[in-house]
Design a protein around this motif. Structure first.
Motif, short mmCIF file in Angstrom:
data_model
loop_
_atom_site.label_atom_id
_atom_site.label_comp_id
_atom_site.label_asym_id
_atom_site.label_seq_id
_atom_site.Cartn_x
_atom_site.Cartn_y
_atom_site.Cartn_z
N GLN A 181 -2.73 0.24 -5.47
CA GLN A 181 -4.04 0.81 -5.13
C GLN A 181 -5.15 -0.23 -5.34
OE1 GLN A 181 -4.91 4.26 -7.49
NE2 GLN A 181 -6.30 5.09 -5.98
N ALA A 182 -5.10 -0.97 -6.43
CA ALA A 182 -6.11 -1.99 -6.72
C ALA A 182 -6.08 -3.12 -5.70
CB ALA A 182 -5.90 -2.55 -8.13
N LEU A 183 -4.91 -3.37 -5.12
CA LEU A 183 -4.77 -4.42 -4.10
C LEU A 183 -5.14 -3.91 -2.71
CD1 LEU A 183 -1.39 -6.01 -5.23
CD2 LEU A 183 -3.69 -6.87 -5.66
N ASP A 184 -5.55 -2.66 -2.62
CA ASP A 184 -5.92 -2.02 -1.36
C ASP A 184 -4.76 -1.91 -0.38
OD1 ASP A 184 -8.58 -1.47 -2.05
OD2 ASP A 184 -9.22 -3.49 -1.46
N HIS A 185 -3.53 -1.80 -0.93
CA HIS A 185 -2.37 -1.55 -0.07
C HIS A 185 -2.28 -0.04 0.16
CE1 HIS A 185 -1.16 -5.63 -0.37
NE2 HIS A 185 -0.69 -5.57 -1.59
N GLU A 186 -1.81 0.33 1.32
CA GLU A 186 -1.59 1.74 1.61
C GLU A 186 -0.52 2.27 0.65
OE1 GLU A 186 -0.79 4.55 5.52
OE2 GLU A 186 -0.79 2.37 5.72
N LEU A 187 -0.76 3.45 0.08
CA LEU A 187 0.15 3.98 -0.94
C LEU A 187 1.39 4.62 -0.31
CD1 LEU A 187 -2.37 5.42 -3.54
CD2 LEU A 187 -1.14 3.25 -3.57
N LEU A 188 2.19 3.79 0.30
CA LEU A 188 3.47 4.21 0.87
C LEU A 188 4.58 3.78 -0.07
CD1 LEU A 188 2.90 3.01 4.56
CD2 LEU A 188 2.76 5.35 3.69
N PRO A 189 5.68 4.51 -0.11
CA PRO A 189 6.79 4.13 -1.01
C PRO A 189 7.21 2.67 -0.86
CG PRO A 189 7.18 6.31 -0.12
CD PRO A 189 5.96 5.76 0.60
N LYS A 190 7.28 2.16 0.39
CA LYS A 190 7.72 0.77 0.58
C LYS A 190 6.74 -0.22 -0.03
CE LYS A 190 5.68 -0.12 5.10
NZ LYS A 190 5.92 -0.65 6.42
N ASN A 191 5.44 0.08 0.01
CA ASN A 191 4.44 -0.81 -0.58
C ASN A 191 4.48 -0.75 -2.11
OD1 ASN A 191 3.64 -1.49 2.00
ND2 ASN A 191 1.89 -0.11 2.01
N ILE A 192 4.65 0.45 -2.64
CA ILE A 192 4.72 0.61 -4.10
C ILE A 192 5.97 -0.09 -4.63
CG2 ILE A 192 4.95 2.28 -5.98
CD1 ILE A 192 3.26 4.22 -4.16
N GLU A 193 7.11 0.07 -3.94
CA GLU A 193 8.34 -0.60 -4.37
C GLU A 193 8.22 -2.11 -4.25
OE1 GLU A 193 10.95 0.62 -5.97
OE2 GLU A 193 9.84 2.50 -5.97
N GLY A 194 7.55 -2.59 -3.21
CA GLY A 194 7.33 -4.03 -3.07
C GLY A 194 6.48 -4.57 -4.20
N THR A 195 5.45 -3.83 -4.56
CA THR A 195 4.59 -4.23 -5.68
C THR A 195 5.38 -4.20 -6.98
OG1 THR A 195 2.61 -3.40 -4.55
CG2 THR A 195 2.47 -3.67 -6.94
N ARG A 196 6.22 -3.18 -7.16
CA ARG A 196 7.05 -3.10 -8.37
C ARG A 196 7.98 -4.31 -8.46
NH1 ARG A 196 8.68 1.75 -7.89
NH2 ARG A 196 7.18 2.61 -9.35
N ALA A 197 8.54 -4.73 -7.33
CA ALA A 197 9.41 -5.91 -7.31
C ALA A 197 8.63 -7.17 -7.71
CB ALA A 197 10.03 -6.08 -5.92
N GLU A 198 7.39 -7.28 -7.24
CA GLU A 198 6.56 -8.42 -7.62
C GLU A 198 6.25 -8.39 -9.12
OE1 GLU A 198 4.12 -9.26 -3.49
OE2 GLU A 198 3.39 -7.69 -4.82
N LEU A 199 5.99 -7.20 -9.65
CA LEU A 199 5.72 -7.07 -11.09
C LEU A 199 6.95 -7.46 -11.90
CD1 LEU A 199 3.68 -3.73 -11.08
CD2 LEU A 199 2.78 -6.07 -11.21
N LYS A 200 8.12 -7.02 -11.45
CA LYS A 200 9.38 -7.37 -12.14
C LYS A 200 9.61 -8.88 -12.11
CE LYS A 200 11.50 -3.27 -12.95
NZ LYS A 200 12.09 -2.87 -14.21
N ARG A 201 9.24 -9.52 -11.00
CA ARG A 201 9.41 -10.97 -10.92
C ARG A 201 8.48 -11.66 -11.92
NH1 ARG A 201 9.15 -15.05 -5.77
NH2 ARG A 201 10.00 -16.81 -6.89
N LEU A 202 7.25 -11.14 -12.07
CA LEU A 202 6.32 -11.71 -13.05
C LEU A 202 6.81 -11.49 -14.48
CD1 LEU A 202 2.93 -10.82 -11.35
CD2 LEU A 202 3.99 -13.08 -11.56
N VAL A 203 7.56 -10.42 -14.72
CA VAL A 203 8.18 -10.20 -16.03
C VAL A 203 9.24 -11.27 -16.27
CG1 VAL A 203 9.68 -8.64 -17.37
CG2 VAL A 203 7.68 -7.72 -16.16
N LYS A 204 10.07 -11.53 -15.26
CA LYS A 204 11.12 -12.55 -15.39
C LYS A 204 10.53 -13.93 -15.62
CE LYS A 204 14.88 -10.35 -12.98
NZ LYS A 204 15.92 -10.45 -11.98
#
Length: 91
Positions: free
Chosen positions: A42-65
């Protein structure tokens, strides 16, 4: 050109080459607590669709790694705190 080089120092040198990663770190720098992928999306102004949320989650997980973010609870992410020793080494 010098201004861009100085701006890039705000971000870790091992940050992946993708325009969302610096924007994600700005969101976390401004956050007062942990965030979930939906809030970051939401803060990145992406449309709140499941595919966008999952893509963001994957990016967050990569930043954790990459040891830039921490997953403080399942699905809840926060910026890792720099230790005082690490901060002193950068000065």
């Amino acid at each position: 050109m010098a201004a861009r080089a100085n701006a890039d120092r705000r971000f870790p040198p091992d940050l992946p080459e993708h325009p969302d990663y610096p924007r994600i770190l700005v969101v976390f720098n401004e956050a007062t607590g942990p965030l979930r992928a939906r809030k970051v999306c939401q803060a990145l102004d992406h449309e709140l669709l499941p595919k966008n949320i999952e893509g963001t989650r994957a990016e967050l997980k990569r930043l954790v790694k990459l040891d830039i973010l921490a997953e403080v609870d399942t699905g809840s992410f926060a910026r890792k705190q720099q230790s005082a020793e690490h901060h002193d080494q950068q000065l």
